[in-house]
Design a protein around this motif. Structure first.
Motif, PDB file in Angstrom:
ATOM      1  N   ASN A  82      42.300  33.082  31.991  1.00  0.00           N
ATOM      2  CA  ASN A  82      42.666  32.053  32.960  1.00  0.00           C
ATOM      3  C   ASN A  82      41.902  32.175  34.274  1.00  0.00           C
ATOM      4  O   ASN A  82      42.217  31.490  35.237  1.00  0.00           O
ATOM      5  N   TYR A  83      40.929  33.064  34.322  1.00  0.00           N
ATOM      6  CA  TYR A  83      39.983  33.154  35.427  1.00  0.00           C
ATOM      7  C   TYR A  83      38.579  33.075  34.828  1.00  0.00           C
ATOM      8  O   TYR A  83      38.272  33.787  33.850  1.00  0.00           O
ATOM      9  N   SER A  88      33.992  35.275  31.556  1.00  0.00           N
ATOM     10  CA  SER A  88      32.573  35.641  31.499  1.00  0.00           C
ATOM     11  C   SER A  88      32.385  37.097  31.103  1.00  0.00           C
ATOM     12  O   SER A  88      31.546  37.418  30.251  1.00  0.00           O
ATOM     13  N   GLU A  89      33.183  38.011  31.701  1.00  0.00           N
ATOM     14  CA  GLU A  89      33.018  39.425  31.365  1.00  0.00           C
ATOM     15  C   GLU A  89      33.465  39.720  29.940  1.00  0.00           C
ATOM     16  O   GLU A  89      33.019  40.697  29.328  1.00  0.00           O
ATOM     17  N   THR A 253      50.288  34.939  34.425  1.00  0.00           N
ATOM     18  CA  THR A 253      49.354  33.819  34.588  1.00  0.00           C
ATOM     19  C   THR A 253      47.896  34.157  34.309  1.00  0.00           C
ATOM     20  O   THR A 253      47.039  33.278  34.404  1.00  0.00           O
ATOM     21  N   GLY A 254      47.591  35.401  33.945  1.00  0.00           N
ATOM     22  CA  GLY A 254      46.211  35.764  33.658  1.00  0.00           C
ATOM     23  C   GLY A 254      45.657  36.741  34.674  1.00  0.00           C
ATOM     24  O   GLY A 254      46.242  36.964  35.737  1.00  0.00           O
ATOM     25  N   THR A 255      44.518  37.329  34.349  1.00  0.00           N
ATOM     26  CA  THR A 255      43.941  38.375  35.188  1.00  0.00           C
ATOM     27  C   THR A 255      42.519  38.024  35.599  1.00  0.00           C
ATOM     28  O   THR A 255      41.768  37.415  34.818  1.00  0.00           O
ATOM     29  N   PRO A 256      42.124  38.388  36.821  1.00  0.00           N
ATOM     30  CA  PRO A 256      40.729  38.189  37.232  1.00  0.00           C
ATOM     31  C   PRO A 256      39.817  39.236  36.594  1.00  0.00           C
ATOM     32  O   PRO A 256      40.273  40.114  35.851  1.00  0.00           O
ATOM     33  N   MET A 261      37.691  46.809  29.709  1.00  0.00           N
ATOM     34  CA  MET A 261      36.946  46.357  28.545  1.00  0.00           C
ATOM     35  C   MET A 261      35.629  45.698  28.930  1.00  0.00           C
ATOM     36  O   MET A 261      34.673  45.671  28.146  1.00  0.00           O
ATOM     37  N   GLY A 262      35.568  45.175  30.169  1.00  0.00           N
ATOM     38  CA  GLY A 262      34.373  44.479  30.610  1.00  0.00           C
ATOM     39  C   GLY A 262      33.286  45.385  31.144  1.00  0.00           C
ATOM     40  O   GLY A 262      32.166  44.925  31.420  1.00  0.00           O
TER      41      GLY A 262
END
Length: 291
Positions: A82-83, A88-89, A253-256, A261-262
């Protein structure tokens, strides 16, 4: 207003004191916090005029006695990717619709908990968590915030090994639902209190870790909720179009970006570390990690 769970009893938190809701309301609400969410409109009308720290029934409290502010939600929703920077990562395309999964309520723990790592591949995910007050079905996006009782801080701890058990499909619900893998708190902060600062839709969210040997905290994540792909009102509308949102339900709500893992190579949580998550205007939670 800040609503918390102090040793199993619903309380209002002031700057230095806590007020037992059942005692102060003469049994109209509490002692279980679910009665607060189930009677949200009536509770707000009763509680808004109260000044906790000056109330003669309020008492001092210890942060260590705070438990998960919503102890037994009927449903926990979580939103992946959700970010944009996190998508992308993860090398994933941006979703056209929210990627929704569940976390089981038995994974909930409080804001200052010791959490047992389930493997050597447990990741961190700092998240803003929404608490539903006035639920229902088919809630318009324009009314999304009116369905929200408040916000709290959460960590969506994730065992990446278990998450991949069902490859190529992901086992999100199992990998993210070990005991203690949904720490929340320290309180549910009502939207009017956060909105008074003008930042309800733009809250800084950070996550850091201190290693067992000590030293300065290392910043792991540093984001802002204005970058949510699907905003809080949008999530409320989209979820309620399918399911009934109930009082006390949680939405992670999701993480930036910045999850382990990235990294190249990937990094994961280690025994003895202290993980701290802070959201502007909402609060801070800290987990100590053990084998």
């Amino acid at each position: 207003m800040r609503i918390a769970n102090l040793s199993g009893r619903a309380v209002l938190l002031g700057a230095t004191k806590a007020l037992d809701i059942a005692v102060a309301s003469e049994g109209a609400f509490g002692p279980d916090s679910q009665s607060v969410w189930d009677s949200w409109s009536a509770f707000i009308a009763w509680a808004m005029p109260i000044e906790v720290d000056s109330n003669p029934a309020a008492e001092g409290y210890s942060q260590s006695d705070l438990a998960a502010p919503v102890a037994r939600p009927s449903q926990i929703f979580a939103v992946g990717l959700n970010y944009a920077d996190h998508a992308s990562e993860a090398d994933m395309v941006l979703p056209e619709n929210p990627l929704v999964f569940t976390k089981f309520p038995s994974s909930l723990t409080g804001p200052n908990a010791t959490v047992t790592l389930s493997s050597d591949h447990v990741d961190w995910e700092a998240e803003l968590v929404v608490v539903i007050g006035n639920g229902g079905r088919n809630i318009p996006k324009s009314d999304g915030w009116s369905a929200v009782a408040g916000l709290t801080v959460g960590q969506d701890l994730s065992d990446r090994t278990v998450q991949s058990w069902g490859a190529p499909a992901a086992q999100f619900a199992l990998g993210k639902s070990f005991a203690g893998y949904s720490p929340t708190g320290p309180a549910v902060v009502t939207t009017d209190e956060i909105g008074a600062t003008g930042h309800l839709n733009s809250l800084d969210i950070t996550c850091s870790v201190v290693d067992p040997e000590g030293g300065e905290p290392r910043i792991l994540q540093n984001g802002n909720t204005r970058d949510l792909i699907f905003s809080v009102p949008d999530l409320v509308a989209r979820l309620s179009a399918v399911v009934e949102l109930r009082p006390g339900d949680l939405i992670f709500t999701g993480t930036p970006s910045g999850v382990g893992m990235g990294h190249k190579p990937p990094q994961f949580l280690k025994v003895g570390q202290r993980l701290t998550t802070t959201i502007e205007g909402v609060g801070t939670i800290t987990q100590t990690l053990k084998a």
